[in-house]
Scaffold this motif. Structure first.
Motif, short mmCIF file in Angstrom:
data_model
loop_
_atom_site.label_atom_id
_atom_site.label_comp_id
_atom_site.label_asym_id
_atom_site.label_seq_id
_atom_site.Cartn_x
_atom_site.Cartn_y
_atom_site.Cartn_z
N ARG A 173 0.71 -1.11 0.05
CA ARG A 173 -0.10 0.16 -0.16
C ARG A 173 0.84 1.25 -0.04
O ARG A 173 2.16 1.39 0.33
CB ARG A 173 -1.09 -0.03 1.26
CG ARG A 173 -0.50 -0.34 2.67
CD ARG A 173 -1.41 -0.07 3.73
NE ARG A 173 -1.20 -1.23 4.23
CZ ARG A 173 -1.66 -1.46 5.64
NH1 ARG A 173 -2.63 -0.56 5.99
NH2 ARG A 173 -1.23 -2.59 6.48
N PRO A 174 0.32 2.35 -0.40
CA PRO A 174 1.14 3.57 -0.48
C PRO A 174 1.86 3.99 0.67
O PRO A 174 2.75 4.55 0.63
CB PRO A 174 0.33 4.54 -1.29
CG PRO A 174 -0.90 3.87 -1.72
CD PRO A 174 -1.08 2.63 -1.11
N ASP A 175 0.81 4.21 1.81
CA ASP A 175 1.42 4.59 3.13
C ASP A 175 2.14 3.85 3.93
O ASP A 175 1.58 2.39 4.00
CB ASP A 175 0.15 4.93 4.00
CG ASP A 175 -0.74 4.00 4.10
OD1 ASP A 175 -1.24 3.29 3.10
OD2 ASP A 175 -1.64 3.93 5.05
N TRP A 218 2.35 -1.45 -5.00
CA TRP A 218 2.63 -0.38 -5.12
C TRP A 218 4.20 0.01 -5.09
O TRP A 218 5.04 -0.56 -4.46
CB TRP A 218 2.40 0.48 -3.92
CG TRP A 218 2.43 2.20 -3.78
CD1 TRP A 218 1.54 2.89 -4.16
CD2 TRP A 218 3.74 2.69 -3.21
NE1 TRP A 218 2.05 4.23 -4.07
CE2 TRP A 218 3.54 4.07 -3.55
CE3 TRP A 218 4.98 2.10 -2.70
CZ2 TRP A 218 4.51 5.22 -3.06
CZ3 TRP A 218 5.70 3.03 -2.54
CH2 TRP A 218 5.25 4.50 -2.63
#
Length: 140
Positions: A86-88, A127
């Protein structure tokens, strides 16, 4: 003493006080001269990930990386690409990383390369992002 003599002394003292108050400001402006060159921008601003996919044959993540050359001249980029679910970023998690080198990037030219990541689990979209980048000018 006459009033005219006191006025002369008063004008002289006011002029002297003005010089003492504004001379440091004038010296500061004079010494600063012309503004210097802008500081060089970070190499991370020159690179970006333009695509992130899973290779169907090997199940490895492939990130497409793009670098735009700097106006200062020819140089090479070394980009650290990060692969996550995931991006975070999750604190404490270590994301997989890969290095990709883009040599001979001409000024204002756009160069492309691919970074090969780890084998990716099925049904989990990856990602890809730039973790770090470094620019080194090529000696003339």
């Amino acid at each position: 003493m006459s009033a005219l003599k006191w006025q002369g002394w008063l004008v002289g003292l006011v002029v002297l006080a003005g010089l003492l108050a504004f001379a440091p400001l004038g010296l500061y402006v004079w010494a600063s001269g012309e503004p210097g060159a802008a500081p060089p921008r970070a190499a991370v601003e020159d690179v970006r990930v333009t695509g992130c996919r899973i290779d169907p044959a090997s199940r490895r993540v492939v990130a497409a990386v793009e670098a735009t050359g700097r106006p200062q001249g020819l140089g090479a980029y070394v980009v650290t690409v990060e692969f996550r679910e995931r991006p975070d970023a999750v604190p404490g998690d270590r994301a997989a990383q890969a290095l990709v080198r883009l040599p001979g990037v001409a000024p204002t030219a756009v160069e492309h390369a691919e970074a090969l990541g780890p084998v990716w689990p099925p049904s989990t979209p990856p990602w890809c992002g730039v973790a770090a980048a470094e620019f080194r000018p090529t000696p003339d």
